[in-house]
Design an enzyme around this catalytic site. Structure first.
Site, PDB file in Angstrom:
ATOM      1  N   ASP A  63      -5.509   4.488  -0.510  1.00 30.42           N
ATOM      2  CA  ASP A  63      -4.201   4.949  -0.998  1.00 30.42           C
ATOM      3  C   ASP A  63      -4.126   4.638  -2.487  1.00 30.42           C
ATOM      4  OD1 ASP A  63      -1.596   5.705  -1.303  1.00 30.42           O
ATOM      5  OD2 ASP A  63      -0.788   4.503   0.310  1.00 30.42           O
TER       6      ASP A  63
ATOM      7  N   VAL B 284       0.455   8.422   7.717  1.00 31.18           N
ATOM      8  CA  VAL B 284      -0.226   9.065   8.842  1.00 31.18           C
ATOM      9  C   VAL B 284      -0.740   8.043   9.862  1.00 31.18           C
ATOM     10  CG1 VAL B 284      -0.886  11.156   7.593  1.00 31.18           C
ATOM     11  CG2 VAL B 284      -2.409   9.167   7.522  1.00 31.18           C
TER      12      VAL B 284
HETATM   13  P1  5GP Z   1      -4.551   0.768  -0.753  1.00 29.50           P
HETATM   14  O1  5GP Z   1      -4.961  -0.636  -1.099  1.00 29.50           O
HETATM   15  O2  5GP Z   1      -5.635   1.798  -1.057  1.00 29.50           O
HETATM   16  O3  5GP Z   1      -3.224   1.149  -1.379  1.00 29.50           O
HETATM   17  O4  5GP Z   1      -4.215   0.776   0.799  1.00 29.50           O
HETATM   18  C1  5GP Z   1      -5.160   0.943   1.778  1.00 29.50           C
HETATM   19  C2  5GP Z   1      -4.644   0.420   3.111  1.00 29.50           C
HETATM   20  O5  5GP Z   1      -3.242   0.719   3.305  1.00 29.50           O
HETATM   21  C3  5GP Z   1      -5.353   1.113   4.254  1.00 29.50           C
HETATM   22  O6  5GP Z   1      -6.541   0.439   4.637  1.00 29.50           O
HETATM   23  C4  5GP Z   1      -4.299   1.116   5.345  1.00 29.50           C
HETATM   24  O7  5GP Z   1      -4.351  -0.098   6.057  1.00 29.50           O
HETATM   25  C5  5GP Z   1      -2.976   1.172   4.610  1.00 29.50           C
HETATM   26  N1  5GP Z   1      -2.432   2.565   4.530  1.00 29.50           N
HETATM   27  C6  5GP Z   1      -2.229   3.289   3.406  1.00 29.50           C
HETATM   28  N2  5GP Z   1      -1.711   4.499   3.697  1.00 29.50           N
HETATM   29  C7  5GP Z   1      -1.595   4.557   5.055  1.00 29.50           C
HETATM   30  C8  5GP Z   1      -1.130   5.583   5.976  1.00 29.50           C
HETATM   31  O8  5GP Z   1      -0.723   6.707   5.631  1.00 29.50           O
HETATM   32  N3  5GP Z   1      -1.168   5.248   7.299  1.00 29.50           N
HETATM   33  C9  5GP Z   1      -1.617   4.037   7.761  1.00 29.50           C
HETATM   34  N4  5GP Z   1      -1.596   3.844   9.083  1.00 29.50           N
HETATM   35  N5  5GP Z   1      -2.057   3.061   6.925  1.00 29.50           N
HETATM   36  C10 5GP Z   1      -2.054   3.314   5.573  1.00 29.50           C
END
Ligand code: 5GP
Length: 187
Positions: free
Chosen positions: A108, A158
């Site tokens: 994300d 999602v």
């Molecule tokens: P980042 O550090 O890239 O912002 O976040 C990654 C983590 O956030 C992912 O491994 C997941 O656990 C969580 N995450 C981010 N977006 C989503 C989403 O749309 N759905 C779910 N279930 N988890 C998400």
């Protein structure tokens, strides 16, 4: 009688069907096998969301492959990560000299992936590549380079195919938008 699952209203738009996911995972497995021909890739899987993806990806690699698991907790809120990651379960084996592929369910902001790539990169692997089933469209604020991307998806929360809301929905074979209680989308 069993209640229906998922409940009416829990899942909105289906972004990716089971067939679309499986077709793409097969392509990624083949690509990884080609890129690492002659080597035994080590798939490092981040629990729990990446488990279904890693299990399918592993079977899509037509050759020797190993898997190991790491559990992390992010000091963020339920839906936003802070990039500060605590290791809850570390790998079983050393990765020194190994060709590592870090498997994520979704990138994300990219903060979690960046943190883990740095951490594992310091353990002297022969090479390290990043693989994520999903990458948020137009995101990647942290500037992380993901070598293998399954799909880009729009900014909605999602679930399915490993991804949860409050630990539920990981077993859905497809990926859809969560619109149930707590999502802010309920009517
Ligand atoms: P980042 O550090 O890239 O912002 O976040 C990654 C983590 O956030 C992912 O491994 C997941 O656990 C969580 N995450 C981010 N977006 C989503 C989403 O749309 N759905 C779910 N279930 N988890 C998400």
């Amino acid at each position: 009688m069993l209640d229906s699952y998922p409940k009416d209203g829990d899942i909105g738009e289906i972004y990716l069907t089971e067939a679309e996911i499986q077709a793409r995972v097969s392509e990624l497995g083949q690509q990884i096998a080609n890129d690492l021909a002659g080597e035994v890739p080590l798939l490092i899987t981040i629990l729990k969301g990446s488990v279904l993806f890693a299990a399918d990806l592993m079977r899509a690699i037509p050759g020797a492959v190993e898997i190991d698991f790491m559990a992390v907790s992010s000091y963020g809120t339920e839906t936003k990560s802070s990039g500060i990651v605590k290791i809850v379960k570390d790998l079983d084996e050393s990765i020194a000299g190994r060709h590592v592929i870090l498997i994520e369910d979704i990138v994300d902001s990219g903060l979690t992936m960046t943190y883990l790539l740095n951490l594992l990169g310091n353990r002297e692997p022969a090479s390290i590549r990043a693989c994520s089933l999903l990458v948020r469209e137009g995101q990647q604020a942290a500037g992380v380079k993901v070598d293998y991307i399954g799909f880009e998806i729009p900014p909605a929360f999602v679930v399915g195919y490993g991804l949860d809301y409050a630990q539920q929905f990981r077993n859905l074979p497809y990926i859809g938008v969560y619109t149930g209680p707590g999502s802010g989308a309920e009517h």
